[in-house]
Design a protein around this motif. Structure first.
Motif, PDB file in Angstrom:
ATOM      1  N   GLN A   1       0.818  -1.213   0.000  1.00 24.73           N
ATOM      2  CA  GLN A   1       0.000   0.000   0.000  1.00 24.73           C
ATOM      3  C   GLN A   1       0.852   1.263   0.000  1.00 24.73           C
ATOM      4  O   GLN A   1       0.490   2.272  -0.615  1.00 24.73           O
ATOM      5  CB  GLN A   1      -0.931   0.004   1.223  1.00 24.73           C
ATOM      6  CG  GLN A   1      -2.016  -1.061   1.191  1.00 24.73           C
ATOM      7  CD  GLN A   1      -2.973  -0.875   0.035  1.00 24.73           C
ATOM      8  OE1 GLN A   1      -3.585   0.172  -0.118  1.00 24.73           O
ATOM      9  NE2 GLN A   1      -3.087  -1.893  -0.815  1.00 24.73           N
TER      10      GLN A   1
ATOM     11  N   ARG B   1      -1.742  -1.678  -4.857  1.00 14.11           N
ATOM     12  CA  ARG B   1      -1.472  -0.273  -5.125  1.00 14.11           C
ATOM     13  C   ARG B   1      -1.306  -0.022  -6.624  1.00 14.11           C
ATOM     14  O   ARG B   1      -1.806   0.970  -7.152  1.00 14.11           O
ATOM     15  CB  ARG B   1      -0.232   0.187  -4.376  1.00 14.11           C
ATOM     16  CG  ARG B   1       0.150   1.609  -4.759  1.00 14.11           C
ATOM     17  CD  ARG B   1       1.055   2.280  -3.777  1.00 14.11           C
ATOM     18  NE  ARG B   1       1.409   3.603  -4.250  1.00 14.11           N
ATOM     19  CZ  ARG B   1       1.776   4.616  -3.471  1.00 14.11           C
ATOM     20  NH1 ARG B   1       1.800   4.447  -2.165  1.00 14.11           N
ATOM     21  NH2 ARG B   1       2.096   5.777  -3.984  1.00 14.11           N
TER      22      ARG B   1
ATOM     23  N   GLY C   1      -4.663   0.072  -8.277  1.00  8.45           N
ATOM     24  CA  GLY C   1      -5.333   1.343  -8.021  1.00  8.45           C
ATOM     25  C   GLY C   1      -4.737   2.481  -8.826  1.00  8.45           C
ATOM     26  O   GLY C   1      -5.462   3.378  -9.286  1.00  8.45           O
TER      27      GLY C   1
ATOM     28  N   THR D   1      -8.434  -7.674  -8.481  1.00  3.42           N
ATOM     29  CA  THR D   1      -8.496  -7.599  -7.026  1.00  3.42           C
ATOM     30  C   THR D   1      -8.470  -9.003  -6.440  1.00  3.42           C
ATOM     31  O   THR D   1      -7.821  -9.264  -5.415  1.00  3.42           O
ATOM     32  CB  THR D   1      -9.766  -6.860  -6.574  1.00  3.42           C
ATOM     33  OG1 THR D   1      -9.703  -5.501  -7.036  1.00  3.42           O
ATOM     34  CG2 THR D   1      -9.902  -6.855  -5.059  1.00  3.42           C
TER      35      THR D   1
ATOM     36  N   ALA E   1     -13.687   5.362 -10.300  1.00  2.00           N
ATOM     37  CA  ALA E   1     -13.231   5.709  -8.951  1.00  2.00           C
ATOM     38  C   ALA E   1     -14.019   4.930  -7.900  1.00  2.00           C
ATOM     39  O   ALA E   1     -13.439   4.487  -6.896  1.00  2.00           O
ATOM     40  CB  ALA E   1     -13.376   7.211  -8.720  1.00  2.00           C
ATOM     41  N   ARG E   2     -15.320   4.745  -8.102  1.00  2.00           N
ATOM     42  CA  ARG E   2     -16.117   3.962  -7.153  1.00  2.00           C
ATOM     43  C   ARG E   2     -15.628   2.519  -7.111  1.00  2.00           C
ATOM     44  O   ARG E   2     -15.565   1.907  -6.039  1.00  2.00           O
ATOM     45  CB  ARG E   2     -17.596   3.985  -7.548  1.00  2.00           C
ATOM     46  CG  ARG E   2     -18.260   5.342  -7.468  1.00  2.00           C
ATOM     47  CD  ARG E   2     -19.776   5.206  -7.402  1.00  2.00           C
ATOM     48  NE  ARG E   2     -20.317   4.502  -8.547  1.00  2.00           N
ATOM     49  CZ  ARG E   2     -21.155   3.471  -8.458  1.00  2.00           C
ATOM     50  NH1 ARG E   2     -21.512   2.987  -7.273  1.00  2.00           N
ATOM     51  NH2 ARG E   2     -21.626   2.895  -9.549  1.00  2.00           N
ATOM     52  N   THR E   3     -15.271   1.988  -8.267  1.00  2.00           N
ATOM     53  CA  THR E   3     -14.767   0.622  -8.322  1.00  2.00           C
ATOM     54  C   THR E   3     -13.442   0.491  -7.585  1.00  2.00           C
ATOM     55  O   THR E   3     -13.219  -0.482  -6.843  1.00  2.00           O
ATOM     56  CB  THR E   3     -14.589   0.184  -9.783  1.00  2.00           C
ATOM     57  OG1 THR E   3     -15.817   0.350 -10.489  1.00  2.00           O
ATOM     58  CG2 THR E   3     -14.147  -1.265  -9.856  1.00  2.00           C
ATOM     59  N   ALA E   4     -12.560   1.461  -7.780  1.00  2.00           N
ATOM     60  CA  ALA E   4     -11.257   1.423  -7.105  1.00  2.00           C
ATOM     61  C   ALA E   4     -11.426   1.482  -5.592  1.00  2.00           C
ATOM     62  O   ALA E   4     -10.700   0.802  -4.852  1.00  2.00           O
ATOM     63  CB  ALA E   4     -10.390   2.578  -7.593  1.00  2.00           C
ATOM     64  N   ARG E   5     -12.373   2.278  -5.130  1.00  2.00           N
ATOM     65  CA  ARG E   5     -12.604   2.356  -3.676  1.00  2.00           C
ATOM     66  C   ARG E   5     -13.147   1.032  -3.141  1.00  2.00           C
ATOM     67  O   ARG E   5     -12.745   0.574  -2.059  1.00  2.00           O
ATOM     68  CB  ARG E   5     -13.561   3.504  -3.358  1.00  2.00           C
ATOM     69  CG  ARG E   5     -12.955   4.887  -3.564  1.00  2.00           C
ATOM     70  CD  ARG E   5     -13.808   5.968  -2.937  1.00  2.00           C
ATOM     71  NE  ARG E   5     -15.101   6.121  -3.601  1.00  2.00           N
ATOM     72  CZ  ARG E   5     -15.336   6.936  -4.623  1.00  2.00           C
ATOM     73  NH1 ARG E   5     -14.350   7.670  -5.123  1.00  2.00           N
ATOM     74  NH2 ARG E   5     -16.543   7.033  -5.158  1.00  2.00           N
ATOM     75  N   LEU E   6     -14.061   0.415  -3.891  1.00  2.00           N
ATOM     76  CA  LEU E   6     -14.581  -0.884  -3.460  1.00  2.00           C
ATOM     77  C   LEU E   6     -13.469  -1.930  -3.460  1.00  2.00           C
ATOM     78  O   LEU E   6     -13.364  -2.734  -2.533  1.00  2.00           O
ATOM     79  CB  LEU E   6     -15.720  -1.328  -4.379  1.00  2.00           C
ATOM     80  CG  LEU E   6     -16.299  -2.726  -4.114  1.00  2.00           C
ATOM     81  CD1 LEU E   6     -16.777  -2.861  -2.670  1.00  2.00           C
ATOM     82  CD2 LEU E   6     -17.425  -3.034  -5.098  1.00  2.00           C
TER      83      LEU E   6
ATOM     84  N   ALA F   1     -10.330  -1.453  -2.935  1.00  2.00           N
ATOM     85  CA  ALA F   1      -9.474  -1.210  -1.770  1.00  2.00           C
ATOM     86  C   ALA F   1     -10.113  -1.777  -0.507  1.00  2.00           C
ATOM     87  O   ALA F   1      -9.428  -2.371   0.339  1.00  2.00           O
ATOM     88  CB  ALA F   1      -9.220   0.280  -1.617  1.00  2.00           C
ATOM     89  N   ARG F   2     -11.423  -1.610  -0.373  1.00  2.00           N
ATOM     90  CA  ARG F   2     -12.110  -2.166   0.803  1.00  2.00           C
ATOM     91  C   ARG F   2     -12.070  -3.693   0.782  1.00  2.00           C
ATOM     92  O   ARG F   2     -11.891  -4.332   1.830  1.00  2.00           O
ATOM     93  CB  ARG F   2     -13.563  -1.669   0.858  1.00  2.00           C
ATOM     94  CG  ARG F   2     -13.710  -0.189   1.100  1.00  2.00           C
ATOM     95  CD  ARG F   2     -15.114   0.179   1.537  1.00  2.00           C
ATOM     96  NE  ARG F   2     -16.125  -0.098   0.528  1.00  2.00           N
ATOM     97  CZ  ARG F   2     -16.478   0.738  -0.453  1.00  2.00           C
ATOM     98  NH1 ARG F   2     -15.857   1.900  -0.581  1.00  2.00           N
ATOM     99  NH2 ARG F   2     -17.432   0.424  -1.292  1.00  2.00           N
TER     100      ARG F   2
END
Length: 310
Positions: free
Chosen positions: A14, A91, A94, A144, A278-283, A285-286
């Motif tokens: 990360q 990372r 992302g 992912t 961007a929403r996909t990248a945040r999901l 990461a979670r």
């Protein structure tokens, strides 16, 4: 030791991302190319031997490093941490998504068509902005699982042997696991072995996407109803769950080397647009963080239980 190493390696990925020079995975790829030239034959038996030699030797290297350092806890933790760092790709994934998001936001379609080839093998020449968004989202979802969740799962189960062996298998699948005339038989073993190794991690990824995406019912429904439409037994559940969790529709026809492949329709929502990257990248990461907790927590719980019994 193993749990601590996984956590440290995840944090290193990360913070630092992939090593910029002398990346071990890149070095393995060069070795694989050399071995392929010597072992290639247009049959499955040669492909089985090729896969066994490269995955087996890489896994043995990890197992040896683990055994040699087992009596020295700090050194063993460091071995697990370094192995985890070099095989994870969270990372970097992302960063690729962020670059595409930025290029599409600026309307630089030419740059985005080049950038998206870092993630997908489909022909980018006729892709518009929404097509590139879909390609990016599907790749982020699948990778992912492949580049974050699966290494953590196999690292938790087998330590450095699992980490390095899994990454070797996944790299061989990316290299020779294609249904082209030259590789259809030779690459069969690499492709099928990678499928087997990802059966559990892919479904854990889908569960985490459903749990952490804010739309669990939609994600589970899309997974159950649509996953089988995808030609990959592992990408199907992951992409379907991401589609449901994000409230968008993935899948459809893609062009690979002039051949059109229909991957079915996954999810119920509208077709994705660049803003969904961007929403996909945040999901993603979670999901990666959730995978770390899911793989490390059982080891910690067992350790605590053993200490209490003592």
């Amino acid at each position: 030791m193993r749990a601590a190493g996984l956590v440290l390696g995840y944090l290193a990925d990360q913070v630092f991302g992939d090593p910029r020079r002398w990346h071990p995975v890149s070095g393995f790829g060069k070795v694989a190319r050399s071995v392929e030239r010597k072992m290639y034959a247009d049959n499955r038996s040669a492909g089985v031997a090729f896969t066994m030699v490269l995955v087996g030797s890489t896994g043995l290297l990890g197992w040896t490093a683990d055994r040699v350092t087992r009596s020295r806890p700090l050194l063993n933790t460091a071995v697990v941490a370094v192995a985890t760092w070099v095989v994870l790709g969270g990372r970097s994934l992302g960063a690729e998504a962020g670059a595409l998001d930025d290029q599409l936001s600026r309307g630089d379609l030419a740059a985005a068509r080049v950038q998206v080839t870092h993630l997908v093998g489909r022909d980018p020449s006729q892709l518009d902005a929404d097509d590139i968004a879909r390609a990016t989202i599907e790749s982020v979802a699948e990778n992912t699982s492949d580049a974050v969740v699966a290494p953590l799962v196999w690292g938790a189960v087998l330590g450095p042997a699992g980490l390095l062996g899994y990454r070797a298998a996944n790299t061989l699948d990316a290299r020779v696991g294609h249904r082209t005339p030259r590789l259809e038989r030779f690459g069969w073993a690499s492709a099928r072995f990678d499928d087997v190794l990802n059966l559990v991690p892919a479904r854990l990824t889908a569960l985490l996407a459903a749990a952490l995406g804010g739309r669990p019912v939609a994600a589970l429904r899309a997974w159950r109803r649509d996953a089988h439409k995808h030609p990959s037994p592992n990408a199907g559940p992951v992409e379907a769950a991401f589609a449901g969790a994000l409230g968008i529709r993935l899948g459809g026809a893609n062009v690979y080397h002039g051949v059109v492949e229909d991957r079915g329709t996954l999810g119920d929502g509208p077709a994705p647009v660049p803003a969904d990257i961007a929403r996909t990248a945040r999901l993603a990461a979670r999901v990666g963080a959730g995978a770390l907790v899911s793989t490390v927590a059982p080891a910690v719980a067992v350790r605590v239980a053993v200490r209490r019994r003592r």
